[in-house]
Design an enzyme around this catalytic site. Structure first.
Site, PDB file in Angstrom:
ATOM      1  CE  LYS A 110      62.818  31.152  25.731  1.00 19.89           C
ATOM      2  NZ  LYS A 110      62.004  30.518  26.662  1.00 19.89           N
TER       3      LYS A 110
HETATM    4  C1  LIG Z   1      61.438  29.296  26.634  1.00 16.01           C
HETATM    5  C2  LIG Z   1      60.528  29.027  27.906  1.00 16.01           C
HETATM    6  C3  LIG Z   1      60.575  27.460  28.265  1.00 16.01           C
HETATM    7  C4  LIG Z   1      61.254  26.441  27.614  1.00 16.01           C
HETATM    8  O1  LIG Z   1      62.629  26.689  27.747  1.00 16.01           O
HETATM    9  P1  LIG Z   1      63.795  25.662  26.695  1.00 16.01           P
HETATM   10  O2  LIG Z   1      64.918  26.474  26.952  1.00 16.01           O
HETATM   11  O3  LIG Z   1      63.299  26.242  25.424  1.00 16.01           O
HETATM   12  O4  LIG Z   1      63.434  24.458  27.104  1.00 16.01           O
HETATM   13  C5  LIG Z   1      59.819  27.460  29.624  1.00 16.01           C
HETATM   14  N1  LIG Z   1      59.072  28.455  30.121  1.00 16.01           N
HETATM   15  C6  LIG Z   1      59.067  29.704  29.696  1.00 16.01           C
HETATM   16  C7  LIG Z   1      58.207  30.660  30.441  1.00 16.01           C
HETATM   17  C8  LIG Z   1      59.883  29.920  28.476  1.00 16.01           C
HETATM   18  O5  LIG Z   1      59.650  31.218  28.236  1.00 16.01           O
END
Ligand SMILES: *Cc1c(COP(=O)(O)O)cnc(C)c1O
Length: 491
Positions: A110
């Site tokens: 993120k």
């Molecule tokens: C948010 C997240 C995901 C999923 O990503 P999306 O964009 O919501 O599909 C997968 N792995 C981790 C570690 C995350 O923080």
């Protein structure tokens, strides 16, 4: 380039406006009218740093920002905020290439988007000569919240409010959020799961009276969730970069296809890979990996989206999601921009928690393959990868690797594959420690120490001293109290 709502609102917006608004007033998501072609040839970019890819890819989508504005957003976002000097290392291990997206401030992917969103947003506000303060409202399954707080903390002209489910995040994630500094930071734990938190936030966004109340105080709500197009577009850049690295490392010849496997929750990260393909990256299959909450696996194989099912809390909590918001954008593109079709599908989702797409759209799902891994399979994948290759995956990445291996066995498809590696193994150290055969430790922080000692993999700098940092946020509230909490925070 103009942006419009997936649900048919007439208005066409510039990207700056779409970034500020987050969600359209008809509750649709903003999508670009067309997907721009790659603005360069891969072979000319092989020696370029990550930031050069980011500038060109983001600039192609957000063409109402000047070159200088995009340059400054990218430099602010990625200079000295990532521990890896490449920003996104691409590492070969086992049968795949791992696109390591987790070397930013909060050790999850993120950070790739949330490091830049505050700059895109504050630049957009300046461009529009808007003097509102922006209040970011975010529901998080753990990683978004912390990454958003780290990105927005003390950014002038912003407030950030985060809601997380009280029993749905890891000990480390919770500690990261509860200790976040910043005068403009507000964090609440809510009694419920992620979907409750997300629904609560959406309800606040859709309350016109509340918006008017805030407007009178000079405040405008916006979102840092992946429904914001300003979150999504920066993520496209790393798939383009990843492809270039595979060419550079000799894994594929320029122009040859790759597969991309993405551990998926809200469908944002995999949608970014879809956009990279639409821009011209040769992708053969997009492999969507789910944990036990396999609503997307079922959707991509049947065309029926059905959220009426048990919700599981798993060891990959950032994917414990039953309503994947960003899927709406894919549906819009698959329907050839038929916003009335999308509005009606989303109405069924609201009403019945279920919909089925027409066969014309189902046919287009063949670009995707999908699979799921339960907790045992996830742990086994971590253990096996470590034993065979001394490479350490977190639980989310392990779900992707398991699903990829299953795909490879079942199809015999040996196309070189990039796996989006979405978190540091230290973020989910309990599961990782158990998976590589370490005895149960007293708590997650001891697990981190033990995994580090056993494997020698460096611990992210932001985790050092985390355990003993002072708790700054400790409020637990009901979903029904979320709106009041926002009003109070903004007093
Ligand atoms: C948010 C997240 C995901 C999923 O990503 P999306 O964009 O919501 O599909 C997968 N792995 C981790 C570690 C995350 O923080």
């Amino acid at each position: 380039m103009k942006y419009r709502s997936t649900r048919g609102e007439r208005q066409e917006l510039t990207s700056a406006d779409a970034v500020i608004r987050g969600l359209a007033s008809d509750r649709g998501l903003y999508v670009p009218e067309e997907i721009p072609a790659l603005p360069f040839a891969i072979k000319d970019m092989l020696e370029q740093p990550y930031t050069a890819f980011a500038e060109k890819v983001i600039g192609a989508f957000f063409d109402d920002y000047t070159k200088e504005e995009i340059h400054s957003c990218v430099q602010n976002a990625y200079t000295n905020t990532f521990e890896a000097k490449e920003i996104v290392p691409v590492v070969h291990a086992g049968d795949a290439w791992f696109l390591e997206l987790y070397h930013g401030r909060t050790a999850a992917f993120k950070d790739m988007a949330l490091s830049i969103l505050p700059y895109l947003l504050t630049t957009a506000v300046k461009k529009q000569h808007d003097d509102h303060k922006i209040c970011i409202l975010t529901a998080t399954s753990g990683d978004t919240g912390k990454a958003a707080m780290a990105g927005f903390a003390d950014v002038p002209g912003t407030e950030i409010i985060v809601f997380y489910p009280n029993n749905g995040v890891s000990q480390v994630q919770e500690q990261q959020m509860r200790t976040q500094e910043g005068k403009n930071v507000h964090v609440f734990s809510i009694e419920g799961n992620f979907d409750d938190a997300q629904t609560g936030v959406k309800t606040i966004f859709q309350d016109p009276d509340f918006a008017a109340e805030l407007d009178a105080k000079g405040i405008r709500l916006s979102s840092a969730n992946s429904i914001n197009i300003g979150r999504l577009v920066p993520q496209i850049a790393y798939y383009v970069y990843g492809y270039a690295q595979l060419v550079k490392q000799g894994a594929v010849k320029d122009g040859d296809p790759v597969n991309i496997t993405v551990p998926t929750g809200n469908f944002g990260n995999i949608l970014a890979a879809y956009y990279a393909k639409q821009m011209g990256i040769p992708v053969k299959k997009l492999i969507c990996a789910s944990n036990q909450n396999r609503v997307l696996t079922d959707f991509l194989t049947t065309g029926v989206y059905d959220a009426n099912r048990d919700f599981y809390q798993t060891n990959s909590p950032s994917m414990d999601i039953l309503v994947s918001s960003n899927l709406e954008r894919l549906l819009y593109h698959l329907s050839s921009d038929d916003s009335s079709e999308i509005a009606s599908l989303m109405q069924s989702l609201d009403k019945d928690r279920k919909y089925e797409i027409p066969s014309s759209m189902k046919d287009k799902l063949s670009l995707f393959s999908a699979g799921s891994a339960d907790m045992k399979e996830t742990d086994a994948a971590i253990g096996e990868m470590y034993k065979k290759n001394h490479y350490l995956m977190d639980t989310h990445t392990a779900v992707a690797y398991y699903v990829y291996e299953q795909y490879r066995r079942e199809t015999g498809d040996e196309t070189p594959t990039l796996i989006a590696s979405t978190a540091s193994p230290y973020k989910f150290a309990d599961s990782v420690a158990a998976s590589i055969g370490l005895p149960k430790a007293e708590n997650s922080f001891r697990c981190i120490d033990e995994v580090a000692e056993e494997t020698g993999v460096p611990v992210p700098a932001s985790f050092k001293g985390l355990e003993s940092r002072p708790i700054l946020h400790d409020q637990v509230i009901k979903v029904s109290e979320m709106k009041n909490a926002v009003a109070d925070a903004l007093k």
